[in-house]
Scaffold this motif. Structure first.
Motif, PDB file in Angstrom:
ATOM      1  N   ALA A 125      -5.211  -7.032  20.016  1.00 28.45           N
ATOM      2  CA  ALA A 125      -6.489  -6.939  19.299  1.00 28.45           C
ATOM      3  C   ALA A 125      -6.971  -8.317  18.874  1.00 28.45           C
ATOM      4  O   ALA A 125      -8.157  -8.648  19.002  1.00 28.45           O
ATOM      5  N   ARG A 126      -6.057  -9.145  18.382  1.00 29.60           N
ATOM      6  CA  ARG A 126      -6.452 -10.482  17.945  1.00 29.60           C
ATOM      7  C   ARG A 126      -6.898 -11.331  19.127  1.00 29.60           C
ATOM      8  O   ARG A 126      -7.843 -12.126  19.019  1.00 29.60           O
ATOM      9  N   LEU A 127      -6.233 -11.191  20.262  1.00 32.44           N
ATOM     10  CA  LEU A 127      -6.664 -11.923  21.446  1.00 32.44           C
ATOM     11  C   LEU A 127      -8.075 -11.531  21.868  1.00 32.44           C
ATOM     12  O   LEU A 127      -8.805 -12.328  22.457  1.00 32.44           O
ATOM     13  N   ALA A 128      -8.453 -10.295  21.562  1.00 31.50           N
ATOM     14  CA  ALA A 128      -9.806  -9.828  21.873  1.00 31.50           C
ATOM     15  C   ALA A 128     -10.803 -10.155  20.765  1.00 31.50           C
ATOM     16  O   ALA A 128     -11.959  -9.724  20.833  1.00 31.50           O
ATOM     17  N   GLY A 129     -10.364 -10.913  19.752  1.00 24.08           N
ATOM     18  CA  GLY A 129     -11.263 -11.332  18.688  1.00 24.08           C
ATOM     19  C   GLY A 129     -11.482 -10.293  17.617  1.00 24.08           C
ATOM     20  O   GLY A 129     -12.478 -10.367  16.866  1.00 24.08           O
ATOM     21  N   LYS A 130     -10.584  -9.331  17.481  1.00 22.59           N
ATOM     22  CA  LYS A 130     -10.759  -8.249  16.517  1.00 22.59           C
ATOM     23  C   LYS A 130      -9.886  -8.455  15.284  1.00 22.59           C
ATOM     24  O   LYS A 130      -8.883  -9.160  15.326  1.00 22.59           O
ATOM     25  N   ARG A 131     -10.257  -7.789  14.219  1.00 21.93           N
ATOM     26  CA  ARG A 131      -9.403  -7.708  13.042  1.00 21.93           C
ATOM     27  C   ARG A 131      -8.548  -6.450  13.144  1.00 21.93           C
ATOM     28  O   ARG A 131      -8.941  -5.451  13.743  1.00 21.93           O
ATOM     29  N   VAL A 132      -7.377  -6.517  12.517  1.00 18.59           N
ATOM     30  CA  VAL A 132      -6.427  -5.403  12.548  1.00 18.59           C
ATOM     31  C   VAL A 132      -6.207  -4.900  11.129  1.00 18.59           C
ATOM     32  O   VAL A 132      -5.981  -5.687  10.212  1.00 18.59           O
ATOM     33  N   PHE A 133      -6.261  -3.577  10.971  1.00 21.96           N
ATOM     34  CA  PHE A 133      -6.025  -2.949   9.672  1.00 21.96           C
ATOM     35  C   PHE A 133      -4.844  -1.991   9.805  1.00 21.96           C
ATOM     36  O   PHE A 133      -4.905  -1.011  10.536  1.00 21.96           O
ATOM     37  N   GLY A 134      -3.760  -2.328   9.109  1.00 22.87           N
ATOM     38  CA  GLY A 134      -2.572  -1.488   9.135  1.00 22.87           C
ATOM     39  C   GLY A 134      -2.659  -0.389   8.106  1.00 22.87           C
ATOM     40  O   GLY A 134      -3.077  -0.613   6.961  1.00 22.87           O
ATOM     41  N   VAL A 135      -2.245   0.811   8.495  1.00 24.82           N
ATOM     42  CA  VAL A 135      -2.272   1.968   7.607  1.00 24.82           C
ATOM     43  C   VAL A 135      -0.864   2.547   7.556  1.00 24.82           C
ATOM     44  O   VAL A 135      -0.266   2.822   8.606  1.00 24.82           O
ATOM     45  N   PRO A 136      -0.300   2.755   6.365  1.00 25.40           N
ATOM     46  CA  PRO A 136       1.070   3.271   6.285  1.00 25.40           C
ATOM     47  C   PRO A 136       1.225   4.616   6.991  1.00 25.40           C
ATOM     48  O   PRO A 136       0.309   5.430   7.023  1.00 25.40           O
ATOM     49  N   ILE A 137       2.403   4.839   7.532  1.00 24.18           N
ATOM     50  CA  ILE A 137       2.713   6.105   8.185  1.00 24.18           C
ATOM     51  C   ILE A 137       3.214   7.111   7.150  1.00 24.18           C
ATOM     52  O   ILE A 137       3.642   6.737   6.057  1.00 24.18           O
ATOM     53  N   PRO A 138       3.176   8.410   7.461  1.00 21.37           N
ATOM     54  CA  PRO A 138       3.714   9.412   6.532  1.00 21.37           C
ATOM     55  C   PRO A 138       5.233   9.326   6.424  1.00 21.37           C
ATOM     56  O   PRO A 138       5.895   8.680   7.233  1.00 21.37           O
ATOM     57  N   GLU A 139       5.780  10.028   5.436  1.00 20.08           N
ATOM     58  CA  GLU A 139       7.232  10.056   5.261  1.00 20.08           C
ATOM     59  C   GLU A 139       7.928  10.720   6.436  1.00 20.08           C
ATOM     60  O   GLU A 139       9.031  10.353   6.801  1.00 20.08           O
TER      61      GLU A 139
END
Length: 424
Positions: A125-139
């Motif tokens: 994603a970064r190579l494509a010039g995008k920002r990345v947003f991480g979202v926690p996974i469930p338990e």
């Protein structure tokens, strides 16, 4: 960027770099237990080798998207998994990784990822010039973000002027070895509908479910018009070095637009999947009985060894989701933090170093997968325990109980002893 997702732009992928370093150490005589690389450590199946040889004369370039016969076979593969597919919806490529990169280049907007996740998504994603947003996974599982956290991340990102449009899921998951249940997939598909997100469903481990009765729901079944499915033969049939990937695009005008864009990128980056590999792909995606048996035997082996490593981790005091697919476990040593701190183990990098340098156990540290660097988590690829020779690996695959084989027991014993020393 939200979350800690792997290397800076021009670093080598951490799992590939680690694998090279381990190979050098092993060549020098170091007796390492290598759990740091996600390879299905099995020999190439004989009939696949025969198809590769038979395809050696296919030395012309051919269509960028792949020959009609190969795409028809892949369409049949998807149709047998409740995804009715026309050959025109399919592209084959040298691995699923370039297809995922091409999608990043074609689809505008930023990217939403489960946290942790496979270490390639964010750098692409970064190579494509995008920002990345991480979202926690469930338990309960990995491979998919927790729905309430996903909605909150979307609100926050848009309030800050960002434009998240792509949601990547991994079913089953690398790194946790678990599968998001159908109810969760439906909820995420509904959010994607509400928020106008493209879902990229990485299903390369779909045929590595340990129990074939485990319910599997692809988002392409419930949100077909906005889901691209990627897959390949690297994991299920142990063909990582042969590089055979496939993508299924939605039917209709938007899916055709996406597919046309990926074909355009492919024409400039990889031209076409190599002819001999198309011969292999057609045979494999047609799934004759011997291929189905090989898939079932492999999944049984993956499950038995992953469960054994999971038991070792839990017995050592770690928290760990029980593995149900792929060939990974993702332990959390947080319950042992006070015991580990005097040994200098206080975060993900120091835990990795301690295991590698002091106990000869190689894992992939969690911070390379987008996890919190201060956490005590890592990925262990249990498929690396099947043996170092073709004979040992075939024996592991054929054994009614692979845990009774001396070479498998040896690896498990070394892991158990190493974690006993680490956590004592």
């Amino acid at each position: 960027m939200n979350g800690s997702y792997g290397p800076t732009r021009w670093q080598t992928s951490p799992n590939l770099d680690l694998n090279q370093r381990v190979a050098q150490r092993q060549a020098a005589g170091d007796p390492l237990v290598h759990l740091g690389f996600g390879e299905s450590r099995l020999p190439a199946f004989g009939p696949l080798v025969e198809r590769l040889v038979a395809g050696a004369g296919r030395n012309a370039y051919g269509p960028v998207e792949g020959a009609d016969s190969v795409r028809a076979a892949a369409a049949g593969y998807f149709a047998r998994r409740r995804l009715p597919t026309e050959p025109g919806q399919v592209i084959v490529a040298p691995g699923s990784k370039p297809l995922l990169m091409a999608l990043q280049l074609v689809v505008p907007g930023d990217v939403l990822l489960p946290r942790p996740c496979w270490n390639t998504y964010a750098p692409q994603a970064r190579l494509a010039g995008k920002r990345v947003f991480g979202v926690p996974i469930p338990e309960a599982c990995g491979g998919a973000p927790e729905p309430a956290a996903l909605r909150q991340t979307l609100r926050t990102a848009r309030a800050q002027g960002h434009d998240p449009r792509i949601l990547i899921l991994t079913l089953p998951d690398n790194p946790t070895g678990t599968l998001a249940p159908p109810a969760l997939v439906r909820e995420l598909a509904a959010i994607a509908e509400d928020e106008n997100l493209l879902i990229v469903s990485d299903e390369i481990y779909r045929d590595v479910l340990h129990d074939p009765a485990t319910p599997f729901l692809s988002p392409a079944e419930v949100a077909p018009e906005r889901t691209v499915v990627t897959s390949g033969l690297s994991k299920s049939l142990a063909l990582g070095g042969w590089r055979i990937g496939v993508a299924r695009f939605p039917a209709g005008p938007w899916g055709e637009h996406l597919r046309t864009g990926v074909v355009s990128v492919a024409s400039e980056l990889w031209s076409t999947l190599a002819g001999p590999m198309q011969e292999v792909a057609q045979y494999a995606f047609d799934e004759p009985p011997e291929i189905r048996r090989r898939l079932a035997d492999s999944a049984r082996l993956h499950g038995a060894v992953a469960r054994a490593v999971h038991r070792i981790m839990v017995d050592a005091g770690a928290r760990c989701r029980p593995p149900t697919g792929a060939f990974y476990v993702y332990p959390d040593l947080e319950p042992l933090r006070e015991r580990l701190a005097p040994r200098g183990v206080t975060d993900s990098p120091s835990l990795h170093r301690q295991l590698f340098d002091q106990h000869g156990i190689v894992v992939l540290a969690g911070h390379h997968l987008g996890d919190d660097e201060h956490a005590l988590r890592f990925k262990a690829a249990t498929s690396m325990l099947y043996g170092t020779t073709r004979e040992q690996q075939e024996a592991s695959l054929a054994a009614p109980d692979p845990l009774e084989l001396a070479h498998v027991r040896e690896g498990l014993t070394r892991i158990e002893e190493g974690f006993h020393k680490l956590c004592a």
